[in-house]
Design an enzyme around this catalytic site. Sequence first.
Site, short mmCIF file in Angstrom:
data_model
loop_
_atom_site.label_atom_id
_atom_site.label_comp_id
_atom_site.label_asym_id
_atom_site.label_seq_id
_atom_site.Cartn_x
_atom_site.Cartn_y
_atom_site.Cartn_z
N ASP A 8 36.98 39.04 48.56
CA ASP A 8 36.11 38.63 47.46
C ASP A 8 36.96 38.59 46.20
O ASP A 8 38.08 39.11 46.16
CB ASP A 8 34.96 39.63 47.30
CG ASP A 8 33.93 39.18 46.25
OD1 ASP A 8 33.77 37.96 46.08
OD2 ASP A 8 33.33 40.04 45.61
N SER A 9 36.38 37.98 45.16
CA SER A 9 37.10 37.91 43.89
C SER A 9 37.24 39.28 43.23
O SER A 9 38.11 39.46 42.39
CB SER A 9 36.35 36.97 42.94
OG SER A 9 35.03 37.43 42.75
N CYS A 59 25.09 35.78 45.18
CA CYS A 59 26.32 36.42 44.72
C CYS A 59 26.29 37.83 45.27
O CYS A 59 25.24 38.48 45.28
CB CYS A 59 26.38 36.45 43.19
SG CYS A 59 27.75 37.44 42.52
N GLU A 113 28.56 45.65 37.20
CA GLU A 113 29.79 46.43 37.12
C GLU A 113 29.72 47.50 36.02
O GLU A 113 30.48 48.47 36.04
CB GLU A 113 30.98 45.50 36.96
CG GLU A 113 31.15 44.60 38.18
CD GLU A 113 32.51 43.96 38.31
OE1 GLU A 113 33.34 44.10 37.39
OE2 GLU A 113 32.74 43.31 39.36
N HIS A 156 27.23 40.58 44.20
CA HIS A 156 26.83 41.65 43.27
C HIS A 156 25.32 41.83 43.22
O HIS A 156 24.83 42.93 42.93
CB HIS A 156 27.31 41.33 41.84
CG HIS A 156 28.75 41.62 41.58
ND1 HIS A 156 29.77 40.87 42.14
CD2 HIS A 156 29.35 42.55 40.79
CE1 HIS A 156 30.93 41.33 41.70
NE2 HIS A 156 30.70 42.35 40.89
N CYS A 197 32.86 36.10 49.19
CA CYS A 197 32.63 35.57 47.84
C CYS A 197 31.85 34.26 47.97
O CYS A 197 32.29 33.34 48.67
CB CYS A 197 33.98 35.31 47.16
SG CYS A 197 33.89 34.46 45.58
#
Length: 267
Positions: free
Chosen positions: A11-12, A185, A153, A187, A74
């Site tokens: 993933d990024s 996504c 985050e 996240h 991702c």
Amino acid sequence: MNEDAPIGVFDSGLGGLTVVKELIHHLPNERIIYFGDTARVPYGTKSADTIIRYSREIVKALLEEKVKMIVVACNTASSLALEVLKKEFDLPILGVIEPGARKAVAVTRNQRIGIIATSSTIKSGKYAQKIVQLNNAIKVEAQACPLFVPLVEEGWFDHSVTFQVAEQYLVNMKKKKVDTLILGCTHYPLLKNVLHNVMGPRVQLVDSAQEVALQVKDELAKNHLLRTRLKPGQHTFIVTDEPLQFQRLALRFLGGGVKNVRRHVYV
């Protein structure tokens, strides 16, 4: 390749750890090598050419680890680089878009599906394309939600600011009466409580991470690559920026300590 080889996941940054969590849950005996490109995050605002170049570099790094399969965890890279990677590398490579799209199509009741994701993922149109391929009667609504990643985050999963941002982003989804919302996504699963509150209990949230883990299990079984050792696999984490920062933030995604973290330096 042999069954004892690890599964590569990339993933990024940190979001792909939601996929790792589901893989550990569904495939506890497997070994996982996670590559987080934390020095170059975010991918969601970068060009397709850049995403493809980054993804190639990461796949090459994972091949050096002798992985038996790669999961592109991702959504942006799955949208823009997956088909290129499948053509260029000779091992099973799975993305996160098709499993999420299939689940959404299976569970929608009113044929109205919403997609929330990064700007690049939305711009690619890959989720909408896959959904329409599966059922062209379905109406698709898409919304970029770029502020969700930094909020996650920051650990603001239930913060009033996060709720206010979600209310703004999801206004159109509610107007269009979508009954299924794809979290496009990796996240976004950490914001499920906020999203449930904003969208209401009748809207089904589709977490691609769960669907990907099940598809990985099927793919490994089909290729006779399921690890049969009856003890939990040991996992390795590779990052391109500060490992200590990654370890601190990874707790929020995995709910436990992260060991075996090392830094990859691009040559």
